[in-house]
Design a protein around this motif. Structure first.
Motif, PDB file in Angstrom:
ATOM      1  N   GLY A   1      -4.373  11.232  -6.172  1.00 21.94           N
ATOM      2  CA  GLY A   1      -2.963  10.939  -6.405  1.00 21.94           C
ATOM      3  C   GLY A   1      -2.155  12.124  -6.889  1.00 21.94           C
TER       4      GLY A   1
ATOM      5  N   LEU B   1      -8.169   6.330  -2.987  1.00 28.11           N
ATOM      6  CA  LEU B   1      -7.495   7.614  -2.741  1.00 28.11           C
ATOM      7  C   LEU B   1      -6.460   7.900  -3.810  1.00 28.11           C
ATOM      8  CD1 LEU B   1      -6.908   7.836   1.107  1.00 28.11           C
ATOM      9  CD2 LEU B   1      -8.219   9.391  -0.325  1.00 28.11           C
ATOM     10  N   ARG B   2      -5.744   6.840  -4.187  1.00 26.20           N
ATOM     11  CA  ARG B   2      -4.699   7.009  -5.187  1.00 26.20           C
ATOM     12  C   ARG B   2      -5.309   7.488  -6.512  1.00 26.20           C
ATOM     13  NH1 ARG B   2       0.452   5.411  -7.723  1.00 26.20           N
ATOM     14  NH2 ARG B   2       0.024   6.340  -9.740  1.00 26.20           N
TER      15      ARG B   2
ATOM     16  N   SER C   1       0.828  -1.208   0.000  1.00 28.31           N
ATOM     17  CA  SER C   1       0.000   0.000   0.000  1.00 28.31           C
ATOM     18  C   SER C   1       0.862   1.259   0.000  1.00 28.31           C
ATOM     19  CB  SER C   1      -0.940  -0.004   1.203  1.00 28.31           C
ATOM     20  OG  SER C   1      -0.276   0.462   2.353  1.00 28.31           O
TER      21      SER C   1
ATOM     22  N   MET D   1      -7.105   2.805   0.011  1.00 31.51           N
ATOM     23  CA  MET D   1      -5.853   3.314  -0.507  1.00 31.51           C
ATOM     24  C   MET D   1      -5.916   3.440  -2.033  1.00 31.51           C
ATOM     25  SD  MET D   1      -3.148   4.518   0.360  1.00 31.51           S
ATOM     26  CE  MET D   1      -1.929   4.185   1.576  1.00 31.51           C
TER      27      MET D   1
ATOM     28  N   GLY E   1       0.306   4.014  -2.829  1.00 30.56           N
ATOM     29  CA  GLY E   1      -0.085   5.371  -2.443  1.00 30.56           C
ATOM     30  C   GLY E   1       0.787   6.434  -3.071  1.00 30.56           C
ATOM     31  N   LYS E   2       0.164   7.604  -3.312  1.00 29.84           N
ATOM     32  CA  LYS E   2       0.907   8.720  -3.871  1.00 29.84           C
ATOM     33  C   LYS E   2       0.178   9.986  -3.449  1.00 29.84           C
ATOM     34  CE  LYS E   2       2.706  10.371  -8.240  1.00 29.84           C
ATOM     35  NZ  LYS E   2       2.333  10.495  -9.634  1.00 29.84           N
TER      36      LYS E   2
ATOM     37  N   CYS F   1      -3.042   9.981   0.438  1.00 32.91           N
ATOM     38  CA  CYS F   1      -2.676   8.573   0.586  1.00 32.91           C
ATOM     39  C   CYS F   1      -1.767   8.374   1.794  1.00 32.91           C
ATOM     40  CB  CYS F   1      -1.959   8.075  -0.665  1.00 32.91           C
ATOM     41  SG  CYS F   1      -3.098   7.692  -1.993  1.00 32.91           S
TER      42      CYS F   1
END
Lengths: 297, 289
Positions: free
Chosen positions: B267, B262-263, B35, B259, B39-40, B44
């Motif tokens: 992102g 969200l990315r 994760s 995650m 994530g970015k 994230c």
């Protein structure tokens, strides 16, 4: 020349104030030339105590003096102390590391910074003392038998020519032959070279045979400090702390209970033989048995 | 002395996390690391951080234990941060000789650091809350499918647990041998590097010999009790999933899904949005000119 402990205590967990003390407030003086036996149940603090004497462990409170000087002082030459107070740990053969017996024995004196000739002379002398001749010099320690390995390891300490020799159960795990050989060699060192010997043992027979002074430890304290004969009179108390008197002492007591009045103080087989023969002879001569006068029989 | 080394840094506590099946915790560790790379952007990492705080709180392990693990990688952290700061191309913030610091570099370094810190803390949770034995049991079970490919999973697991079991024994042995050699005047503390390395020989040789001796003894003792490897062997502690384990898997699943979502949607939001905007402005102005 003396080694002194002054109110020495040791705790393995000094940060806990109520932790059990491995050694608790021990004061005693060891003199050069003495043969001291040290007995005690497993966990009674023997091994901790002997490590005080050459500075491997420092008491958490109290003091250790060698020749009147505190070894806890800053800058005390601990290395010199360790050469003068030789400590042979349990199963010392596991510390052998060189490819040849002779080289391994040289390790100690070499660390003292002695010249090569002196190192070799000492190693030869030490090996001779433990009964290992020149045939053994070039052998690998792994070719030796258990008893021979142990002797080589003891020679490694003897080669430093210490004034005191501390042995932690030197006979453990050896057959009776090896056991007697090592102990009588140590006894000879004590008599001939005047080396102070401290022998930690679980065998009452061994300390009865060799020691002239006996320390009994229990729960970190020294319970008795007297000649073995006197200590073994307290055999009932010794039993309470998981120890005992030599087996012949029990035989002597059993004989007395049955009206055969041998001395109570017998502690070796040789003594027992003499004493029983003496009493038998008196009996044959028709003399009244000593100490048996009130007996109606 | 060497006695003070603590290996296998298990922290004993009575927490939900300690009681979970080791397989769940293994899955957590693997998925959490994944994760961190999925994530970015700000949201994230905030989400990953929040989840980590939540899990640490559940574990009842004091934060200082977690930070202790970080101390050992401090050098790596700083090194990689500096490298990233200078090596990334982009809008220049400061320049000196051949060195230049860019905004992109700073962002990259920051992201790298956060990733590493989270990664170490997340994975140290596994060893902090799982005893070495549980861990090998879990690994053996979780990797059991590899048996199809003739991987000796049980044997490897057994070796791992024996190795872990022997660490304290060998440490004690080292202490004993060191003392015995010190009684013969050996000096382990003074001198230069070469002298010190040489001084280790009288300790290392007996240590190896005794390790081999113990290994031989143990092998004999195991054979005397009819140990013959993993086939048909039953377990004393059977790993069985409980309700809490299933809930934990569910939480983990929700976290992973969150995650990914969200990315996809956030992102692009940089780690430090405000600063970035102020830099972007003038650059665009230059372009226009």
């Amino acid at each position: 020349m003396q080694l002194e402990l002054i109110h020495a205590s040791y705790s393995y967990e000094p940060e806990k104030p109520d932790a059990r003390l491995a050694v608790s407030d021990v004061s005693l003086t060891l003199n050069k030339g003495e043969f001291v036996g040290l007995i005690g149940h497993t966990g009674s603090g023997k091994s901790t105590l002997i490590q005080f004497l050459n500075g491997l462990l420092k008491p958490t409170s109290g003091d250790v003096l060698f020749e009147g000087r505190s070894i806890l002082e800053k800058g005390y030459p601990v290395k010199t102390l360790r050469q003068r107070v030789g400590l042979v740990f349990q199963y010392p053969e596991y510390q052998l590391f060189e490819a040849e017996v002779f080289k391994d024995v040289c390790f100690g004196p070499k660390n003292m910074g002695l010249p090569k000739e002196e190192v070799e002379a000492r190693a030869k002398k030490a090996l001779a003392l433990v009964g290992l001749g020149p045939d053994y010099y070039e052998k690998s320690p792994f070719e030796l038998s258990g008893g021979e390995k142990r002797r080589a390891a003891i020679a490694g300490i003897l080669a430093m020519e210490p004034d005191f020799l501390i042995l932690d159960e030197p006979a453990a795990g050896l057959d009776p032959g090896g056991r007697n050989a090592i102990l009588s060699e140590v006894s000879e060192l004590n008599k001939k070279e005047g080396m102070g010997v401290i022998l930690v043992s679980h065998s009452m027979e061994d300390v009865a045979n060799y020691a002239d002074r006996l320390l009994v430890m229990s729960d970190g304290k020294v319970l008795y400090d007297a000649p073995p004969r006197e200590v073994f009179r307290h055999y009932r108390e010794l039993e309470k702390i998981g120890l005992s008197a030599p087996q012949v002492t029990y035989i002597a007591h059993a004989l007395r209970e049955r009206g055969f009045m041998v001395s109570e103080d017998i502690m070796t087989v040789a003594e027992a033989k003499e004493e029983i023969l003496r009493v038998l002879k008196m009996k044959e001569a028709g003399q009244p048995l000593p100490g048996n006068e009130e007996d109606p029989a | 002395m060497i006695r003070d080394i603590t290996l296998g840094q298990y922290y004993e506590a009575d927490s939900v996390l300690h009681k979970l099946d080791p397989r769940v915790k293994l899955a957590f560790t693997v998925l959490y690391i994944v994760s961190l790379y999925v994530g970015k952007g700000l949201f994230c990492f905030a989400f990953a951080g929040a989840f980590l705080v939540f899990v640490i709180a559940l574990s009842k392990v004091p934060v200082r234990f977690m930070l202790r693990g970080l101390r050992s990688i401090l050098f790596l952290l700083i090194f990689s941060a500096i490298l990233n700061m200078f090596m990334t191309d982009g809008r220049i913030l400061a320049e000196w000789w051949i060195f230049k610091i860019t905004w992109e570099g700073i962002l990259m370094a920051l992201q790298m650091m956060i990733r590493l810190v989270f990664l170490i803390m997340g994975s140290s949770l596994l060893t902090l809350t799982t005893t070495p034995n549980e861990l090998t049991d879990g690994l053996e079970k979780a990797l059991g499918f590899l048996k199809i490919f003739h991987v000796p999973v049980h044997e490897v697991g057994m070796m791992m647990s024996i190795a872990l079991r022997f660490i304290p024994i060998l440490i004690e042995e080292v202490n004993k041998i060191m003392k015995a050699q010190m009684a013969r005047g050996a000096d382990f503390d003074t001198g230069g590097l070469i002298k010190k390395a040489k001084a280790m020989l009288p300790m290392l040789i007996p240590l190896f010999i005794s390790a081999f001796r113990r290994a031989g003894d143990l092998a004999l003792a195991m054979e005397a009790r009819c140990y013959h490897g993993g086939d048909g062997r039953t377990k004393l502690h059977l790993l069985k999933y409980k309700k809490a384990d299933l809930i934990a898997y569910l939480v983990l699943l929700v976290y992973m899904a969150g995650m990914i979502v969200l990315r996809i949607f956030t992102g692009n939001v940089p780690l430090i949005p405000g600063v970035f905007a102020s830099v972007t402005g003038p650059v665009k102005a230059e372009e226009r000119a």
